[in-house]
Scaffold this motif. Sequence first.
Motif, short mmCIF file in Angstrom:
data_model
loop_
_atom_site.label_atom_id
_atom_site.label_comp_id
_atom_site.label_asym_id
_atom_site.label_seq_id
_atom_site.Cartn_x
_atom_site.Cartn_y
_atom_site.Cartn_z
N LYS A 192 44.18 64.50 24.90
CA LYS A 192 45.53 64.32 24.37
C LYS A 192 46.04 65.63 23.75
O LYS A 192 47.20 66.00 23.93
N ALA A 193 45.17 66.31 23.02
CA ALA A 193 45.57 67.56 22.38
C ALA A 193 45.86 68.64 23.40
O ALA A 193 46.78 69.44 23.23
N ALA A 194 45.09 68.67 24.48
CA ALA A 194 45.26 69.72 25.50
C ALA A 194 46.56 69.56 26.27
O ALA A 194 47.18 70.55 26.69
N THR A 195 47.00 68.33 26.43
CA THR A 195 48.15 68.05 27.30
C THR A 195 49.39 67.62 26.53
O THR A 195 50.30 67.02 27.09
N MET A 196 49.44 67.92 25.25
CA MET A 196 50.58 67.55 24.44
C MET A 196 51.88 68.06 25.04
O MET A 196 51.96 69.20 25.47
N LEU A 233 38.19 74.91 33.62
CA LEU A 233 37.30 74.38 34.64
C LEU A 233 35.94 75.05 34.49
O LEU A 233 35.82 76.27 34.53
N MET A 234 34.91 74.24 34.31
CA MET A 234 33.57 74.75 34.03
C MET A 234 33.02 75.65 35.14
O MET A 234 32.33 76.63 34.86
N ASP A 235 33.31 75.31 36.39
CA ASP A 235 32.69 76.01 37.50
C ASP A 235 33.53 77.18 38.01
O ASP A 235 33.29 77.69 39.11
N GLU A 236 34.53 77.60 37.24
CA GLU A 236 35.37 78.74 37.62
C GLU A 236 35.45 79.71 36.45
O GLU A 236 35.08 79.39 35.31
N LEU A 261 56.57 75.87 30.31
CA LEU A 261 57.59 76.12 31.32
C LEU A 261 57.01 76.03 32.73
O LEU A 261 57.66 75.49 33.64
N ALA A 262 55.80 76.53 32.91
CA ALA A 262 55.16 76.47 34.23
C ALA A 262 54.86 75.03 34.62
O ALA A 262 54.94 74.66 35.80
N HIS A 266 43.38 67.26 36.65
CA HIS A 266 42.79 68.50 37.15
C HIS A 266 43.78 69.65 37.13
O HIS A 266 43.41 70.81 36.89
N VAL A 267 45.03 69.36 37.37
CA VAL A 267 46.06 70.40 37.38
C VAL A 267 46.16 71.06 36.01
O VAL A 267 46.22 72.29 35.89
N ALA A 268 46.17 70.24 34.95
CA ALA A 268 46.26 70.78 33.59
C ALA A 268 45.01 71.59 33.26
O ALA A 268 45.10 72.64 32.60
N ALA A 269 43.84 71.11 33.68
CA ALA A 269 42.60 71.84 33.42
C ALA A 269 42.60 73.19 34.12
O ALA A 269 42.21 74.21 33.53
#
Length: 378
Positions: free
Chosen positions: A305-309, A339-342, A255-256, A330-333
């Motif tokens: 692909k799996a992360a952004t289904m 995000l590795m550095d956060e 939804l977001a 980057h938005v989806a991550a």
Amino acid sequence: MKLPMKRSDFAARRRFVTRLGGLAGAAAVASALPLRSAWALEQLTMLTWNGFAEREVVGDFVDKHGVKIRAKYYTGGDEMLALISQSPPGTYDVILADGEYVQQLRTAGYIEKLNPADYPFNDYFPEFRRFPMLWHENDMYALLMRFGFLGVSFNTKYITDEQASSYEMFWDKKLKGKVAHFDWHLPNLGQMSLLNGNSKPYDIDAAAWQKVQDKTMSLRPQIAGFFGYGGTLSALKTEQVHAMLGIGDWITGLLARDGGPFKTVVPKEGGLQWDECLCIGKGSQKVGLATKFLQYMSTPEGQVKAATMKAYPAVIPNQEGWKLLAKVNHVAAERGGMLMDEYNVMNIIREGRIHDRQLPVQQSLQDWNNFWQKYKNA
């Protein structure tokens, strides 16, 4: 819970081959070629949750291998088990299952053993290289594909992060008639168990189980309804409800992503982790192709692909997949905490705030389901 009965072997389909010779045989073969091209496309059958076999996810694999994926969608673990038990061995080449159901699939003889060497575990986060629910002793039966957290899910127009920092929020009188459940006992009762202070929410004795039931029943006057996937989306979008139990970012993240004011947070009592895993069906005649599919889905490209289904987003266990996702979306991550550095979802896991969703240990699954039906009808 009683496991489905093991299936008896079914006779394999017979193949008829006509032996031809001489010129007549050559002519017959030549005339058959156009017919062969119509059915030569190899098929891989999949039993899966909604959305996983769509072209956005599997298109690259399909194109590369010249295959067709034929999917049968199910809506819950019990339905998945029933569909497999009622089908001949080999009906499903690939099975997507929630982590807590893998041992049932193994015990019933519904899935093949996998070779760990076939998969890029060096690219996985250490926590997921030997994920307990997917192994039996030293044998591997499923490959973790994606996961997510279940916590307090809410409309940010009406509820703040501070208010959502405890499951106790659902009892707020201001939310009476605006709270709902995703209609599945495992996530909801697991959350109630966490609220009651059970460090192992699914492994509780009779006294603790009674307290979970009592606490759950006390929430009933607040509840507007019990919803499946589509109903949950609709109830939140139309603001029929402002907060829900039993779901997580797989709903609110969807939804977001479309601009809605929705969010899921892990409260102070802790959250639950759902896991989706790929298995190879017992008796599959296409183990080699199925293995290639699992290998593709575990690559960085397949993991993105799996992360952004589109059906619902998720977190992926492959570190290289995180890096690629940060580059291409980057938005989806960022939205998924990858995000590795956060500060990210792995920090939440390593802090001990997340518990795997499991089947009940000291009660039967039917015990939990019976109470859930009683609660819904109260």
